[in-house]
Design a protein around this motif. Structure first.
Motif, PDB file in Angstrom:
ATOM      1  N   MET A 130       0.846  -1.178   0.000  1.00 41.36           N
ATOM      2  CA  MET A 130       0.000   0.000   0.000  1.00 41.36           C
ATOM      3  C   MET A 130       0.889   1.238   0.000  1.00 41.36           C
ATOM      4  SD  MET A 130      -3.102   1.108   2.527  1.00 41.36           S
ATOM      5  CE  MET A 130      -2.247   1.840   3.891  1.00 41.36           C
ATOM      6  N   SER A 131       0.535   2.205  -0.817  1.00 42.55           N
ATOM      7  CA  SER A 131       1.260   3.470  -0.916  1.00 42.55           C
ATOM      8  C   SER A 131       0.571   4.512  -0.048  1.00 42.55           C
ATOM      9  CB  SER A 131       1.277   3.967  -2.355  1.00 42.55           C
ATOM     10  OG  SER A 131       1.925   3.043  -3.178  1.00 42.55           O
ATOM     11  N   ASN A 132       1.282   5.012   0.948  1.00 45.62           N
ATOM     12  CA  ASN A 132       0.722   6.075   1.778  1.00 45.62           C
ATOM     13  C   ASN A 132       1.268   7.405   1.300  1.00 45.62           C
ATOM     14  OD1 ASN A 132      -0.939   4.685   3.592  1.00 45.62           O
ATOM     15  ND2 ASN A 132       0.839   3.993   4.733  1.00 45.62           N
ATOM     16  N   LEU A 133       0.386   8.260   0.822  1.00 44.54           N
ATOM     17  CA  LEU A 133       0.781   9.599   0.406  1.00 44.54           C
ATOM     18  C   LEU A 133       0.825  10.484   1.646  1.00 44.54           C
ATOM     19  CD1 LEU A 133      -1.430  10.018  -2.778  1.00 44.54           C
ATOM     20  CD2 LEU A 133       0.923   9.206  -2.632  1.00 44.54           C
ATOM     21  N   SER A 134       1.698  11.464   1.624  1.00 42.65           N
ATOM     22  CA  SER A 134       1.794  12.360   2.778  1.00 42.65           C
ATOM     23  C   SER A 134       0.534  13.214   2.884  1.00 42.65           C
ATOM     24  CB  SER A 134       3.022  13.257   2.653  1.00 42.65           C
ATOM     25  OG  SER A 134       2.811  14.233   1.653  1.00 42.65           O
ATOM     26  N   ALA A 135       0.246  13.615   4.108  1.00 41.37           N
ATOM     27  CA  ALA A 135      -0.916  14.477   4.349  1.00 41.37           C
ATOM     28  C   ALA A 135      -0.749  15.804   3.619  1.00 41.37           C
ATOM     29  CB  ALA A 135      -1.103  14.700   5.845  1.00 41.37           C
ATOM     30  N   GLN A 136       0.483  16.279   3.502  1.00 36.90           N
ATOM     31  CA  GLN A 136       0.745  17.540   2.795  1.00 36.90           C
ATOM     32  C   GLN A 136       0.392  17.421   1.317  1.00 36.90           C
ATOM     33  OE1 GLN A 136       4.861  17.810   3.937  1.00 36.90           O
ATOM     34  NE2 GLN A 136       4.432  19.501   5.334  1.00 36.90           N
TER      35      GLN A 136
END
Length: 63
Positions: free
Chosen positions: A1-7
């Motif tokens: 799973m790829s977690n993108l940054s909140a920013q």
């Protein structure tokens, strides 16, 4: 799973509805709806969101 940054996700918008997006697993899902109440989702492949309108998965409105 790829977690993108909140920013990063805070800057992204659905190319169809213009709404913000939230990450659910390996997809980004629009928080707004289209003209017929449908929601749009976009795949994240190798950490890169594929956000071209023709590539969107349409999630029909719940009746």
């Amino acid at each position: 799973m790829s977690n993108l940054s909140a920013q990063l996700t805070a800057q992204l918008r659905c190319p169809v509805t213009g709404s913000t997006l939230v990450q659910h697993g390996d997809t980004l899902v629009s928080t707004g709806t289209g003209a017929n109440g449908e929601t749009y989702s976009y795949d994240i492949v190798e950490g890169i969101p594929l956000m071209l309108a023709p590539e969107a998965t349409i999630i029909p409105a719940k009746i």
